[in-house]
Structure formats: structure tokens, C-alpha cells
Motif scaffolding. Structure first.
Motif, mmCIF file in Angstrom:
data_model
loop_
_atom_site.group_PDB
_atom_site.id
_atom_site.type_symbol
_atom_site.label_atom_id
_atom_site.label_comp_id
_atom_site.label_asym_id
_atom_site.label_seq_id
_atom_site.Cartn_x
_atom_site.Cartn_y
_atom_site.Cartn_z
ATOM 1 N N SER A 114 3.343 -6.510 57.371
ATOM 2 C CA SER A 114 2.588 -5.279 55.938
ATOM 3 C C SER A 114 2.301 -5.401 55.119
ATOM 4 O O SER A 114 1.788 -7.170 55.305
ATOM 5 C CB SER A 114 4.123 -4.343 56.249
ATOM 6 O OG SER A 114 3.968 -2.974 55.179
ATOM 7 N N TRP A 132 9.339 1.465 45.810
ATOM 8 C CA TRP A 132 9.000 2.792 46.993
ATOM 9 C C TRP A 132 7.498 2.824 46.773
ATOM 10 O O TRP A 132 6.933 3.654 48.117
ATOM 11 C CB TRP A 132 9.699 4.237 46.885
ATOM 12 C CG TRP A 132 11.692 3.688 46.732
ATOM 13 C CD1 TRP A 132 11.873 2.957 48.096
ATOM 14 C CD2 TRP A 132 12.557 4.738 47.481
ATOM 15 N NE1 TRP A 132 13.335 2.278 47.783
ATOM 16 C CE2 TRP A 132 12.795 3.915 47.680
ATOM 17 C CE3 TRP A 132 12.395 6.146 46.920
ATOM 18 C CZ2 TRP A 132 14.797 4.625 47.882
ATOM 19 C CZ3 TRP A 132 13.493 7.169 47.267
ATOM 20 C CH2 TRP A 132 14.549 6.181 47.353
ATOM 21 N N GLU A 146 -0.666 4.053 54.264
ATOM 22 C CA GLU A 146 0.210 4.943 55.060
ATOM 23 C C GLU A 146 0.493 4.476 56.830
ATOM 24 O O GLU A 146 1.958 4.962 57.189
ATOM 25 C CB GLU A 146 -0.440 6.540 55.253
ATOM 26 C CG GLU A 146 0.209 7.340 53.501
ATOM 27 C CD GLU A 146 1.535 7.296 53.173
ATOM 28 O OE1 GLU A 146 2.453 6.693 53.232
ATOM 29 O OE2 GLU A 146 1.315 8.052 52.381
ATOM 30 N N ARG A 149 2.858 1.793 55.844
ATOM 31 C CA ARG A 149 3.931 2.507 55.463
ATOM 32 C C ARG A 149 5.316 2.835 56.882
ATOM 33 O O ARG A 149 6.141 2.554 56.913
ATOM 34 C CB ARG A 149 3.939 3.547 54.172
ATOM 35 C CG ARG A 149 3.745 3.123 52.725
ATOM 36 C CD ARG A 149 3.051 3.759 52.371
ATOM 37 N NE ARG A 149 4.447 5.058 51.572
ATOM 38 C CZ ARG A 149 4.947 4.753 50.080
ATOM 39 N NH1 ARG A 149 4.913 3.964 49.626
ATOM 40 N NH2 ARG A 149 5.644 5.275 49.712
ATOM 41 N N CYS A 150 3.838 3.693 57.392
ATOM 42 C CA CYS A 150 4.782 4.500 58.966
ATOM 43 C C CYS A 150 5.077 2.983 59.947
ATOM 44 O O CYS A 150 6.587 3.277 59.991
ATOM 45 C CB CYS A 150 4.038 5.410 58.995
ATOM 46 S SG CYS A 150 4.470 6.270 60.935
ATOM 47 N N GLU A 152 6.514 0.557 59.007
ATOM 48 C CA GLU A 152 7.661 -0.312 58.341
ATOM 49 C C GLU A 152 8.657 0.670 58.908
ATOM 50 O O GLU A 152 9.798 0.231 59.506
ATOM 51 C CB GLU A 152 7.815 0.014 56.556
ATOM 52 C CG GLU A 152 7.035 -1.662 56.567
ATOM 53 C CD GLU A 152 7.274 -2.040 54.851
ATOM 54 O OE1 GLU A 152 7.628 -1.727 54.222
ATOM 55 O OE2 GLU A 152 6.760 -2.827 54.579
ATOM 56 N N THR A 153 8.631 2.109 59.040
ATOM 57 C CA THR A 153 9.292 2.998 58.912
ATOM 58 C C THR A 153 9.478 2.515 60.674
ATOM 59 O O THR A 153 10.950 3.063 61.024
ATOM 60 C CB THR A 153 9.215 4.518 59.102
ATOM 61 O OG1 THR A 153 8.174 4.245 57.154
ATOM 62 C CG2 THR A 153 10.038 5.317 59.401
ATOM 63 N N LEU A 154 8.795 2.513 61.343
ATOM 64 C CA LEU A 154 8.860 2.337 62.931
ATOM 65 C C LEU A 154 10.106 1.154 62.743
ATOM 66 O O LEU A 154 11.007 1.633 64.017
ATOM 67 C CB LEU A 154 8.070 2.579 63.093
ATOM 68 C CG LEU A 154 7.589 3.221 63.864
ATOM 69 C CD1 LEU A 154 5.954 3.397 63.627
ATOM 70 C CD2 LEU A 154 7.566 4.150 65.018
ATOM 71 N N MET A 156 11.951 -0.149 61.045
ATOM 72 C CA MET A 156 13.474 -0.002 60.306
ATOM 73 C C MET A 156 13.770 0.730 61.534
ATOM 74 O O MET A 156 15.848 0.822 61.966
ATOM 75 C CB MET A 156 13.157 0.766 59.342
ATOM 76 C CG MET A 156 13.237 -0.400 58.061
ATOM 77 S SD MET A 156 13.985 -2.080 58.418
ATOM 78 C CE MET A 156 16.190 -1.584 58.283
ATOM 79 N N ASP A 157 13.640 1.952 62.102
ATOM 80 C CA ASP A 157 14.382 2.347 63.085
ATOM 81 C C ASP A 157 14.820 2.224 64.155
ATOM 82 O O ASP A 157 15.412 2.184 64.870
ATOM 83 C CB ASP A 157 13.533 3.952 62.994
ATOM 84 C CG ASP A 157 13.108 5.138 62.357
ATOM 85 O OD1 ASP A 157 14.832 4.772 60.952
ATOM 86 O OD2 ASP A 157 12.736 5.500 61.984
#
Length: 310
Positions: A114, A132, A146, A149-150, A152-154, A156-157
Motif C-alpha cells: 500500500s 484515516w 482510493e 484504500r479499497c 486495504e479494505t479487501l 482486511m475483509d
């Protein structure tokens, strides 16, 4: 010997990582579509029995057997990631999904490269991992900011939902040999202009600050992060906390190149951050890592590289 996949492995950072992993005795699969990567960057590895180059776009699924994955694939300089903004965000998001899917199938450990850009134009200084960010979701840089950032979201999920073994690092400004001379990033821009005795371009007043990390320090941090136990997933900042203004950087480059260049000032690009400096407390604590190459030393290595390759 591990079997390790590096997406974006023919790029500036990826090629240095591939070399380090080969030197450590691993088998490396370098996955790259050569949009900003180059075969020249990995030419010394092609003949190795423990190196494999695959011309592939990470927006498409890829199947192989691996123990570890370093997901680096994505253009990182504004000139390249704004060239095709939709492709950039697809690379970040679909690329992350495809690499995470591979990691899930193979029970492989996967590291996401990232970026400090997820902090945007920060209102907290220096930036800790708990911040954040302050990101414009509809600006010219948003495809990259973005997208990361997305991703990183993936990560974590996939970790929470599918128990994929993940690692997330946030890379701050990195420079060194094999950067493209025309990639638009500040260190390479200034060195190329200085070596050619052209005007040195400063955007804004030059008072905006950055912290510059030499490539060898980054690679060491990446490998240390990958080698941590499954209980530490990050994100963790990997960068040099020594802060310089862009004007200070330009003056250093002129001095080290003995250039006759003049400094000229141009308008600041959209959403250009005013400050960028990592808080590396977590990296020091969890990875026993901190940068060792100071700016003057690193600039000398990079100047020598460009002298021989321009």
C-alpha cells in the motif's frame, strides 16, 4: 526455499525485491504486464534457474502454486496512473482480489504494497497508522489513492472472512536506481533536469515537505514484514522520517550534480499533499526496522545510475 510470486516484479521496487529474494535462495515468479515495468530491470535474473517471468495483467486471474505473494502491481507515479485512471483503479482493486484469491486457494501468505497516499493531504503530522486520512474521492489522484484504500479494505475483509494470512505495508516516498527518468516523481525529475543542466521545476513554493526513503531500506522492511508471525498484519508505515522541503531537495541535487541549472516555480498540481512524514514507531517495535541510508548517500547512488543510463 520458498516459491514466491511478485506481482509488478519488473518495476522499480519489484525488480529490487526479486533480486533480494533470489539472493536469499528462493524461487521467484515475476508477474508483470510491462506497462511501467521493464525487462531491462530484471535482465540479470532471466538466466537464473530460480526465476520465472510471466507477462500477465493482474486484473485477470492467475493460477500457480506459491508459498508467498508480494502484491506490488500498480503504476505509482502521477504521470502513469493518471494516463488511464480507470485501468489504475482496476489494477488496484481487481488485482488485489485476484492475488487474494490465489492466496486463499494456496494458503499462501500475502503482502499488500500500500502507500502513504492513503493518508491524502494529511491534517495530522507525522502520520501514524491509526490516522484515516484526508483524501479527495473525486480528484485527479483518486484513482490511485482510493484504489489503494479499497485494496486495504479487501485485504482486511479476506483476513476476517476467509482467514487469509495477510500483511499490509504503507510505502512512503522511495527512490533509487531503476526509477524511470520520465516518471514524474520528484527525485528522478530533479536529478534528470540537473544532469542535463535544464531548469529545475519546483511546483508551488517548494515549501511542501516529503521524507525520502532509499530502495534498499524499503526492501529490508518489506521482507521483515513478510517474515513476521500471523498475529501481526499491519498496516505498518515503511518510510524515512527525516523530512525535507522540495526546495531543500532541489538544492541538494544541484550541489551533488554540480549542475548549472536554475530553479523555476510552477503552479502546484491538484491535491498535492503539503506534508508527508511517516511515524515509524510501529515498524521499529514490530519489525526492529528503521532506515539506514541518509538522503545525501542515496542521492549519490541514484545520480550515478542516471549518469550511466540517461
Amino acid at each position: 526455499m520458498k516459491r514466491i510470486l511478485v506481482s509488478g516484479g519488473a518495476g522499480f521496487i519489484g525488480s529490487h525485491l526479486c533480486m533480494r529474494l533470489i539472493d536469499e535462495g528462493h524461487y521467484v515468479i515475476c508477474l508483470d504486464n510491462l506497462f511501467t515495468g521493464s525487462m531491462r530491470n530484471i535482465s540479470s535474473l532471466i538466466e537464473s534457474e530460480r526465476f520465472e517471468f510471466v507477462n500477465h495483467d493482474v486484473t485477470l486471474p492467475y493460477h500457480t502454486e506459491v508459498d508467498e505473494i508480494y502484491n506490488l502491481a500498480c503504476p505509482a507515479s502521477p504521470i502513469h496512473y493518471q494516463y488511464d485512471a480507470i485501468k489504475t483503479i482496476k489494477t488496484s482493486v481487481l488485482g488485489a482480489m485476484n492475488m487474494l484469491g490465489l492466496a486463499l486457494r494456496q494458503n499462501a501468505k500475502i503482502l499488500q504494497a500500500s502507500t502513504s497516499e492513503i493518508y491524502g493531504d494529511p491534517i495530522i503530522h507525522p502520520q501514524p497508522e491509526s490516522y484515516w486520512g484526508n483524501v479527495n474521492p473525486i480528484g485527479f489522484r483518486s484513482c490511485y489513492d482510493e484504489g489503494k484504500r479499497c485494496a486495504e479494505t479487501l485485504f482486511m475483509d479476506y483476513y476476517r472472512q476467509n482467514h487469509v494470512r495477510i500483511k499490509i505495508i504503507r510505502i512512503f516516498n522511495t527512490y533509487g536506481p531503476r526509477m524511470l527518468p520520465d516518471d514524474g516523481r520528484v527525485v528522478s525529475n530533479l536529478i534528470v533536469q540537473a544532469l542535463q543542466n535544464n531548469d529545475i521545476t519546483i511546483y508551488g513554493t517548494g515549501g511542501q515537505t516529503r521524507s525520502f526513503q532509499y530502495i534498499d531500506d524499503l526492501i529490508e522492511g518489506m521482507i521483515r514484514m513478510m517474515n513476521t508471525g500471523d498475529d501481526f498484519i499491519g498496516p505498518v508505515n515503511i518510510g524515512n522520517p527525516h523530512e525535507f522541503s522540495i526546495l531543500e531537495l532541489a538544492e541538494k541535487v544541484i550541489k551533488l550534480t554540480h549542475s548549472q541549472s536554475n530553479i523555476v516555480f510552477k503552479p502546484l498540481p491538484h491535491d498535492d499533499p503539503k506534508q508527508r512524514k511517516p511515524d515509524i514507531t510501529l515498524a521499529m517495535e514490530k519489525l526492529n526496522w528503521k532506515p539506514t541510508v541518509e538522503l545525501d548517500e542515496g542521492l549519490v547512488h541514484m545520480i550515478d545510475f542516471f549518469k550511466n543510463n540517461l
